[in-house]
Scaffold this active site. Structure first.
Site, PDB file in Angstrom:
ATOM      1  N   CYS A  69      11.966 -11.073  -5.846  1.00 40.03           N
ATOM      2  CA  CYS A  69      11.150 -12.430  -5.567  1.00 40.03           C
ATOM      3  C   CYS A  69      11.768 -13.004  -4.492  1.00 40.03           C
ATOM      4  CB  CYS A  69      11.381 -13.411  -6.817  1.00 40.03           C
ATOM      5  SG  CYS A  69      10.762 -12.751  -8.230  1.00 40.03           S
TER       6      CYS A  69
ATOM      7  N   ARG B 157       9.784  -8.420  -1.096  1.00 43.83           N
ATOM      8  CA  ARG B 157      10.679  -8.764  -2.056  1.00 43.83           C
ATOM      9  C   ARG B 157      10.148  -8.806  -3.376  1.00 43.83           C
ATOM     10  NH1 ARG B 157      16.054 -10.671  -0.688  1.00 43.83           N
ATOM     11  NH2 ARG B 157      16.170 -11.377  -2.771  1.00 43.83           N
TER      12      ARG B 157
ATOM     13  N   TRP C   8       8.040 -10.946  -7.925  1.00 49.73           N
ATOM     14  CA  TRP C   8       7.996  -9.473  -8.428  1.00 49.73           C
ATOM     15  C   TRP C   8       8.290  -9.571  -9.916  1.00 49.73           C
ATOM     16  CZ3 TRP C   8      11.611  -6.302 -10.716  1.00 49.73           C
ATOM     17  CH2 TRP C   8      11.617  -4.917 -10.800  1.00 49.73           C
TER      18      TRP C   8
ATOM     19  N   GLU D 287      15.812  12.458   0.916  1.00 49.34           N
ATOM     20  CA  GLU D 287      15.063  11.533   1.571  1.00 49.34           C
ATOM     21  C   GLU D 287      13.686  11.254   1.904  1.00 49.34           C
ATOM     22  OE1 GLU D 287      15.826   8.474   1.365  1.00 49.34           O
ATOM     23  OE2 GLU D 287      14.838   7.509   3.268  1.00 49.34           O
TER      24      GLU D 287
ATOM     25  N   LYS E  67      10.613   9.283   0.363  1.00 50.22           N
ATOM     26  CA  LYS E  67       9.683   8.435   1.534  1.00 50.22           C
ATOM     27  C   LYS E  67       8.274   8.873   1.079  1.00 50.22           C
ATOM     28  CE  LYS E  67      11.615   5.946   2.779  1.00 50.22           C
ATOM     29  NZ  LYS E  67      12.999   5.811   2.354  1.00 50.22           N
TER      30      LYS E  67
ATOM     31  N   GLU F  35       7.186   7.310  -2.435  1.00 51.38           N
ATOM     32  CA  GLU F  35       7.031   5.688  -2.704  1.00 51.38           C
ATOM     33  C   GLU F  35       5.948   5.418  -1.928  1.00 51.38           C
ATOM     34  OE1 GLU F  35      10.449   3.186  -1.531  1.00 51.38           O
ATOM     35  OE2 GLU F  35      10.805   4.875   0.114  1.00 51.38           O
TER      36      GLU F  35
ATOM     37  N   HIS G  95      14.968  28.679 -10.506  1.00 49.54           N
ATOM     38  CA  HIS G  95      15.657  28.663 -11.783  1.00 49.54           C
ATOM     39  C   HIS G  95      14.508  27.577 -12.596  1.00 49.54           C
ATOM     40  CE1 HIS G  95      18.888  30.411 -11.024  1.00 49.54           C
ATOM     41  NE2 HIS G  95      19.405  29.899  -9.827  1.00 49.54           N
TER      42      HIS G  95
ATOM     43  N   LYS H 242      11.672  -4.699  -1.909  1.00 50.42           N
ATOM     44  CA  LYS H 242      12.603  -4.154  -1.020  1.00 50.42           C
ATOM     45  C   LYS H 242      14.033  -4.507  -1.625  1.00 50.42           C
ATOM     46  CE  LYS H 242      13.946  -3.173   3.405  1.00 50.42           C
ATOM     47  NZ  LYS H 242      13.815  -1.712   3.447  1.00 50.42           N
TER      48      LYS H 242
HETATM   49  O1  M6R Z   1      19.332  -2.721  -0.017  1.00 49.83           O
HETATM   50  P1  M6R Z   1      19.647  -1.405  -0.747  1.00 49.83           P
HETATM   51  O2  M6R Z   1      20.017  -0.308   0.497  1.00 49.83           O
HETATM   52  O3  M6R Z   1      20.923  -1.335  -1.541  1.00 49.83           O
HETATM   53  O4  M6R Z   1      18.490  -0.653  -1.411  1.00 49.83           O
HETATM   54  C1  M6R Z   1      18.785   0.311  -2.174  1.00 49.83           C
HETATM   55  C2  M6R Z   1      17.268   0.923  -2.685  1.00 49.83           C
HETATM   56  O5  M6R Z   1      16.671   0.084  -3.412  1.00 49.83           O
HETATM   57  C3  M6R Z   1      16.367   1.044  -1.406  1.00 49.83           C
HETATM   58  O6  M6R Z   1      17.101   2.240  -0.517  1.00 49.83           O
HETATM   59  C4  M6R Z   1      14.976   1.944  -1.690  1.00 49.83           C
HETATM   60  O7  M6R Z   1      15.344   3.095  -2.355  1.00 49.83           O
HETATM   61  C5  M6R Z   1      14.414   2.057  -0.487  1.00 49.83           C
HETATM   62  N1  M6R Z   1      13.644   0.822  -0.367  1.00 49.83           N
HETATM   63  C6  M6R Z   1      13.446   3.245  -0.437  1.00 49.83           C
HETATM   64  O8  M6R Z   1      12.835   3.411   0.627  1.00 49.83           O
END
Ligand code: M6R
Length: 608
Positions: free
Chosen positions: A2, A27, A74, A481, A485, A488, A504, A603
């Site tokens: 939020c 957020r 949120w 990673e 990406k 998400e 496996h 975020k």
């Molecule tokens: O602010 P942070 O780096 O601690 O956030 C951790 C994860 O929530 C963040 O990396 C999340 O996986 C990404 N937004 C994905 O792209």
């Protein structure tokens, strides 16, 4: 999660608050609302859905007044709806509250209030706070909030206003972030700096367990126990334009293209001409590095994926056992953090609740704590012994890109620094890495030129619901990673695994046309990964490889290749991630998704 925004001053509050919330929408974005005080009374407007809906309602029915608070939500307690949107008031409309985080004992508090006859208009924990503060109110908002939060447990930040005290905002921070912005005859409160950067660069960070009393003339911080706190003002030097889309259709694309500049910033002044590594906020005590037994890396999501690269790099260069752990697992794992250890907590925001908890645990177990973070003054940076700022600038898109890439650079710098102090990196390798690091900003520019090919390749993904990312060693870390990406923002189910793991089990899912992305940069593992390509090709997979530009073999095995400039294999993640970020972006764009605000996500995950 939020976003909270507050304003007291001489200007109309609603447009300033809406503008701030727009920059905090990353957020949370399932509903939004504002409460405005016009000097005589409070008015509240809220709307389910994205902020644009609230803005449209306010355009038709404006709220006048120069003091106000706002919120973008949120959902944690109660579905997204007008009713559950913030701000919340007590039944008499005397107190209004916005809140970020969770009041863990809200049910107990709610039942106690209900037993005294209180009726609730929403299912939220926040409304309970409004009732509690109203219950305690006798003309002094600060004291009422102090008594009310004395009964509440949880991790949160809140801002309250009272109808009887126009121009005053009282806020509390218990874990969830909160910053004060100092203007000229006006003051701001927000969950994050970009919300207020257009108005002021003079910021005060509120710490855990502190209360803030704000009027247009000034600010005061005290502890919950009432002890006055002195706090310096921070001058934020982020360019406000960085928090704008600047002509790009989405923040994510803009942030991907900002990576050469971000990399330059991360390295600047740290890799000196004489070859030394200068990390301004890292000050290991004498003998610490030499005695180091183990490195722990604690992080979540993309930050943990950066940590997996760090693990490979630290172990290769330093020969120090390194574990990269999910922060949310580590915090409950009773981990064997013992001996001389360094815990590297990685977090873009520096506010992720699980990462903060794991970092706190490591400290209690006598580990030295290093924060690798993007946000200056974040909670993580304040709790750490050493800080390595990534200097990526504000990252607004929920899908992290430039923060990840600069985290990688931070890890290389750290490895070089520790490796030199231990005397374990052979001079030729050291020199090759320094040369390689210096070349990266230009090579990232080159890697961004894959965009045209990426757009063509993206077409192969759009109609699929399952895709796979594979690689070995550092390539596997990058595959993880790339896969995150993809899932998400495109909402395509995606899995990453070491190339040797396919046979496996997962190979059973590969059928005619299944897209498989292979990261193929590690010379020592090349032939082994090619075997995995052959296994999936034999089952009809469509294989897209990320490979060096001078790799003449790759197209003998893969259907398509996305080319990156040649670099030292240890540094390849910084380049191989770039086409994968672009690929996720263009697949999501082709599927028509809301790229900067993917469903169900936010975020900063400041709740457990
Ligand atoms: O602010 P942070 O780096 O601690 O956030 C951790 C994860 O929530 C963040 O990396 C999340 O996986 C990404 N937004 C994905 O792209």
């Amino acid at each position: 999660m939020c976003g909270i925004m507050g304003y007291v001053g001489r200007q109309e509050a609603a447009p300033i608050i809406i503008d701030g919330l727009r920059r905090l929408e990353y957020r949370g974005y399932d509903s939004a609302g504002v409460a405005i005080h016009d000097g005589t009374g409070l008015a509240v407007t809220k709307a389910e859905g994205k902020l644009a809906r609230l803005a449209a309602v306010l355009e038709e029915h404006p709220l006048a007044g120069t003091f106000g608070i706002g919120h973008t939500r949120w959902a944690t307690h109660g579905v997204p709806s007008d009713r559950n949107a913030h701000p919340h008031t007590d039944p008499g409309g005397e107190i209004v509250v916005v809140h970020n985080g969770i009041i863990e004992n809200f049910l107990v508090l709610k039942e106690a209030l209900a037993a005294e006859g209180a009726e609730f208009a929403s299912e939220t924990d926040t409304e309970v706070l409004a009732h509690l503060i109203a219950h305690e109110y006798d003309g002094d908002l600060l004291e009422a909030v102090r008594r009310a939060v004395g009964k509440a447990q949880g991790a949160y930040a809140l801002v309250a206003m009272a109808k009887a005290e126009p121009g005053r905002m009282v806020a509390v921070r218990m874990i969830s972030p909160l910053v004060i912005g100092i203007g000229d005859g006006e003051m701001f409160l927000a969950s994050d700096v970009p919300a207020i950067l257009h108005h002021t660069r003079d910021i005060v960070v509120v710490d855990n367990g502190e209360m803030v009393d704000i009027t247009p003339q000034g600010w005061r911080i005290e502890t919950l126990a009432g002890v006055a706190v002195e706090r310096d003002t921070l001058e934020i030097n982020w360019d406000a334009a960085q928090a704008e889309r600047g002509g790009y259709p989405h923040f994510m694309l803009k942030e991907i293209f900002e990576q050469p500049q971000a990399a330059t910033e991360t390295l600047s002044g740290r890799l000196l001409d004489d070859g030394s590594v200068e990390l301004e906020d890292v000050h290991f005590p004498d003998g610490f590095v030499e005695a180091l037994d183990k490195i722990w890396i604690a992080a979540c999501g993309t930050a943990l994926h950066a940590g997996h690269v760090g693990k490979e790099v630290f172990e290769h260069l330093l020969r120090i056992p390194t574990e990269a752990a999910f922060a949310h697992e580590l915090r409950y794992r009773n981990p064997l953090i013992q001996g001389v250890t360094l815990t590297v907590a990685i977090s873009q925001s520096g506010e992720t609740a699980d990462t903060l908890a794991a970092a706190g645990l490591a400290k209690r177990l006598d580990s030295r704590l290093l924060a690798l973070t993007n946000v200056v003054g974040s909670t993580l940076s304040r709790e750490a012994d050493d800080i390595l700022y990534t200097r990526a600038g504000p990252e607004i898109a929920v899908a992290s890109t430039k923060a990840y890439l600069t985290m990688l650079l931070g890890e290389y710098l750290l490895a070089l620094k520790i490796g030199r102090d231990r005397g374990v990196i052979p001079p030729a390798l050291d020199e090759a890495l320094v040369r390689g690091l210096r070349s990266l900003p230009t090579k990232i520019e080159e890697a961004l030129k894959t965009e045209e090919e990426v757009v063509a390749v993206a077409g192969h993904f759009v109609g699929h619901e399952d895709v796979y990312f594979i690689g070995r060693g550092l390539d596997h870390a990058v595959a993880m990673e790339g896969s995150l990406k993809m899932k998400e923002i495109s909402y395509i189910h995606s899995e990453a695994m070491p190339a040797g793991e396919l046979k496996h089990g997962t190979l059973a899912l590969v059928t005619e046309g299944t897209p498989v992305v292979v990261v193929l940069t590690q010379r020592d593992l090349y032939d082994k990964t090619v075997s995995a390509i052959q296994e999936v090709k034999a089952r009809g997979a469509f294989v897209i490889a990320v490979a060096y530009e001078d790799d003449t073999e790759v197209l003998k095995h893969a259907d398509e290749a996305l080319r990156i400039p040649r670099v030292h294999d240890l540094l390849s993640p910084v380049l191989s991630i770039v086409p994968l970020q672009l690929l996720a972006y263009h697949v999501a764009a082709a599927r028509g998704h809301d790229i900067d605000q993917p469903r169900n996500l936010a975020k900063s995950v400041t709740v457990e």
